[in-house]
Design a protein around this motif. Structure first.
Motif, PDB file in Angstrom:
ATOM      1  N   VAL A 106       2.832 -37.046 -21.141  1.00 13.35           N
ATOM      2  CA  VAL A 106       1.449 -37.440 -20.882  1.00 13.35           C
ATOM      3  C   VAL A 106       0.721 -37.541 -22.211  1.00 13.35           C
ATOM      4  N   VAL A 107      -0.008 -38.643 -22.406  1.00 11.44           N
ATOM      5  CA  VAL A 107      -0.965 -38.770 -23.502  1.00 11.44           C
ATOM      6  C   VAL A 107      -2.340 -38.803 -22.862  1.00 11.44           C
ATOM      7  N   THR A 108      -3.242 -37.930 -23.294  1.00 13.07           N
ATOM      8  CA  THR A 108      -4.583 -37.916 -22.730  1.00 13.07           C
ATOM      9  C   THR A 108      -5.604 -38.080 -23.849  1.00 13.07           C
ATOM     10  N   VAL A 109      -6.546 -39.000 -23.652  1.00 11.00           N
ATOM     11  CA  VAL A 109      -7.539 -39.342 -24.669  1.00 11.00           C
ATOM     12  C   VAL A 109      -8.888 -38.767 -24.262  1.00 11.00           C
ATOM     13  N   GLU A 110      -9.513 -38.035 -25.168  1.00 12.39           N
ATOM     14  CA  GLU A 110     -10.807 -37.407 -24.908  1.00 12.39           C
ATOM     15  C   GLU A 110     -11.753 -37.708 -26.071  1.00 12.39           C
ATOM     16  N   ARG A 111     -12.955 -38.198 -25.789  1.00  8.07           N
ATOM     17  CA  ARG A 111     -13.881 -38.604 -26.849  1.00  8.07           C
ATOM     18  C   ARG A 111     -14.693 -37.441 -27.405  1.00  8.07           C
ATOM     19  N   ILE A 112     -14.862 -36.344 -26.646  1.00  9.62           N
ATOM     20  CA  ILE A 112     -15.716 -35.231 -27.064  1.00  9.62           C
ATOM     21  C   ILE A 112     -14.835 -34.137 -27.673  1.00  9.62           C
ATOM     22  N   GLY A 113     -15.066 -33.850 -28.949  1.00  9.86           N
ATOM     23  CA  GLY A 113     -14.188 -32.926 -29.666  1.00  9.86           C
ATOM     24  C   GLY A 113     -14.120 -31.545 -29.056  1.00  9.86           C
ATOM     25  N   THR A 114     -15.263 -30.991 -28.638  1.00 13.19           N
ATOM     26  CA  THR A 114     -15.256 -29.647 -28.060  1.00 13.19           C
ATOM     27  C   THR A 114     -14.507 -29.610 -26.736  1.00 13.19           C
ATOM     28  N   VAL A 115     -14.592 -30.687 -25.976  1.00 13.07           N
ATOM     29  CA  VAL A 115     -13.868 -30.766 -24.707  1.00 13.07           C
ATOM     30  C   VAL A 115     -12.368 -30.899 -24.964  1.00 13.07           C
ATOM     31  N   ALA A 116     -11.999 -31.704 -25.962  1.00  9.46           N
ATOM     32  CA  ALA A 116     -10.588 -31.822 -26.329  1.00  9.46           C
ATOM     33  C   ALA A 116     -10.012 -30.481 -26.760  1.00  9.46           C
ATOM     34  N   ALA A 117     -10.792 -29.711 -27.512  1.00  3.76           N
ATOM     35  CA  ALA A 117     -10.335 -28.384 -27.947  1.00  3.76           C
ATOM     36  C   ALA A 117     -10.134 -27.463 -26.754  1.00  3.76           C
ATOM     37  N   GLN A 118     -11.036 -27.544 -25.785  1.00  2.59           N
ATOM     38  CA  GLN A 118     -10.903 -26.749 -24.564  1.00  2.59           C
ATOM     39  C   GLN A 118      -9.622 -27.130 -23.817  1.00  2.59           C
ATOM     40  N   ALA A 119      -9.363 -28.435 -23.717  1.00  3.37           N
ATOM     41  CA  ALA A 119      -8.150 -28.898 -23.036  1.00  3.37           C
ATOM     42  C   ALA A 119      -6.893 -28.401 -23.748  1.00  3.37           C
ATOM     43  N   ARG A 120      -6.892 -28.456 -25.079  1.00  3.49           N
ATOM     44  CA  ARG A 120      -5.724 -27.977 -25.833  1.00  3.49           C
ATOM     45  C   ARG A 120      -5.447 -26.506 -25.531  1.00  3.49           C
ATOM     46  N   SER A 121      -6.496 -25.695 -25.534  1.00  2.00           N
ATOM     47  CA  SER A 121      -6.341 -24.270 -25.273  1.00  2.00           C
ATOM     48  C   SER A 121      -5.828 -24.026 -23.852  1.00  2.00           C
ATOM     49  N   ASN A 122      -6.393 -24.727 -22.892  1.00  2.00           N
ATOM     50  CA  ASN A 122      -5.989 -24.545 -21.495  1.00  2.00           C
ATOM     51  C   ASN A 122      -4.552 -24.988 -21.250  1.00  2.00           C
ATOM     52  N   LEU A 123      -4.184 -26.127 -21.832  1.00  2.00           N
ATOM     53  CA  LEU A 123      -2.823 -26.635 -21.636  1.00  2.00           C
ATOM     54  C   LEU A 123      -1.800 -25.745 -22.318  1.00  2.00           C
ATOM     55  N   ALA A 124      -2.162 -25.175 -23.461  1.00  2.00           N
ATOM     56  CA  ALA A 124      -1.261 -24.227 -24.115  1.00  2.00           C
ATOM     57  C   ALA A 124      -1.068 -22.984 -23.254  1.00  2.00           C
ATOM     58  N   ALA A 125      -2.127 -22.562 -22.570  1.00  2.00           N
ATOM     59  CA  ALA A 125      -2.054 -21.352 -21.740  1.00  2.00           C
ATOM     60  C   ALA A 125      -1.088 -21.512 -20.572  1.00  2.00           C
ATOM     61  N   VAL A 126      -0.893 -22.757 -20.103  1.00  2.00           N
ATOM     62  CA  VAL A 126       0.044 -22.983 -18.997  1.00  2.00           C
ATOM     63  C   VAL A 126       1.346 -23.628 -19.481  1.00  2.00           C
ATOM     64  N   HIS A 127       1.533 -23.661 -20.806  1.00  2.00           N
ATOM     65  CA  HIS A 127       2.780 -24.130 -21.421  1.00  2.00           C
ATOM     66  C   HIS A 127       3.101 -25.581 -21.052  1.00  2.00           C
ATOM     67  N   ALA A 128       2.067 -26.424 -21.037  1.00  2.00           N
ATOM     68  CA  ALA A 128       2.261 -27.852 -20.765  1.00  2.00           C
ATOM     69  C   ALA A 128       2.620 -28.542 -22.072  1.00  2.00           C
ATOM     70  N   GLU A 129       3.869 -28.405 -22.471  1.00  2.00           N
ATOM     71  CA  GLU A 129       4.297 -28.840 -23.805  1.00  2.00           C
ATOM     72  C   GLU A 129       4.559 -30.343 -23.897  1.00  2.00           C
ATOM     73  N   ASN A 130       4.560 -31.044 -22.771  1.00  2.00           N
ATOM     74  CA  ASN A 130       4.804 -32.490 -22.797  1.00  2.00           C
ATOM     75  C   ASN A 130       3.515 -33.297 -22.735  1.00  2.00           C
ATOM     76  N   VAL A 131       2.381 -32.662 -23.093  1.00  2.00           N
ATOM     77  CA  VAL A 131       1.085 -33.337 -23.117  1.00  2.00           C
ATOM     78  C   VAL A 131       0.588 -33.445 -24.553  1.00  2.00           C
ATOM     79  N   GLU A 132       0.203 -34.660 -24.954  1.00  2.00           N
ATOM     80  CA  GLU A 132      -0.414 -34.898 -26.260  1.00  2.00           C
ATOM     81  C   GLU A 132      -1.881 -35.248 -26.052  1.00  2.00           C
ATOM     82  N   ILE A 133      -2.784 -34.559 -26.762  1.00  2.00           N
ATOM     83  CA  ILE A 133      -4.214 -34.824 -26.665  1.00  2.00           C
ATOM     84  C   ILE A 133      -4.668 -35.599 -27.889  1.00  2.00           C
TER      85      ILE A 133
END
Length: 218
Positions: A106-133
């Motif tokens: 999965v590649v996911t595009v986010e325009r808001i930096g703080t929201v992208a950072a939140q997504a990175r932290s959340n996805l790391a917490a559930v070990h979603a290693e096949n997602v690129e933000i």
């Protein structure tokens, strides 16, 4: 096997009562919705309502979609384990986490930096290693990794952005809410060479897609 996260009973009730009971039948989608802990993608104090049948605020004027809508859009994408999917609008990362259970990458595009950072932290917490933000204008897609088997747009667009259609693989599917800022129709586009077939699946409400091929920021 369900992941060892708390609030499992709430997830199972959510899937049974809000999703399966309303006509979502794909067993892989239902399994992913049971697996991913939605409460980890909702900031406090709203996390206490994470399994309610409603969208919730995640900050910066953005929301996490209603669970049923996440399941419906995922099912309409017809995800396969070999697929590469582009998501427009990472939000808190929940939709990407669901997709990560179902597709190769999965590649996911986010325009808001703080929201992208939140997504990175959340996805790391559930070990979603096949997602690129990727941070940027989602209406432009992400041509670097194109073409995509599926594209899922999680914000309201006045029309399907041309760059996204160009990045969709032949026989690929794109799912997006299309309409005004206040109400949209859920549209599915399937590509067949230079032709695009559309289906419509009812009214929805999303935050606006801001960008060159979307809405202007107010």
């Amino acid at each position: 096997m369900t992941a060892p996260y708390p609030r499992l009973d709430e997830r199972l009730r959510m899937v049974d009562l809000q999703i399966a009971a309303r006509g979502i039948y794909d067993p892989r989608v239902l399994a992913a919705m049971r697996e991913v802990p939605r409460h980890l993608f909702v900031p406090p104090p709203y996390d206490r309502d994470a399994y309610a049948d409603a969208p919730l605020p995640i900050g910066s004027g953005q929301t996490i979609s209603q669970p049923y809508i996440v399941a419906l859009m995922t099912e309409l994408l017809h995800p396969k384990s070999s697929d590469k999917v582009l998501e427009i609008g990472a939000g808190s990362g929940y939709q990407a986490a669901i997709l990560s259970q179902l597709v190769r990458s999965v590649v996911t595009v986010e325009r808001i930096g703080t929201v992208a950072a939140q997504a990175r932290s959340n996805l790391a917490a559930v070990h979603a290693e096949n997602v690129e933000i990727v941070e940027g204008d989602g209406t432009l897609g992400y041509p670097h990794s194109a073409p995509y088997s599926g594209i899922l747009v999680t914000a309201a667009t006045p029309e399907i952005p041309d760059p996204l259609l160009a990045q969709l693989m032949d026989e690929g599917r794109l799912v997006a809410p299309v309409g005004s800022r206040s109400v949209q129709e859920l549209v599915v586009v399937e590509r067949h060479g230079s032709h695009y077939r559309e289906e419509r699946h009812g009214d929805v409400r999303f935050v606006p897609l801001i960008g060159e091929y979307g809405w202007r920021e107010e």
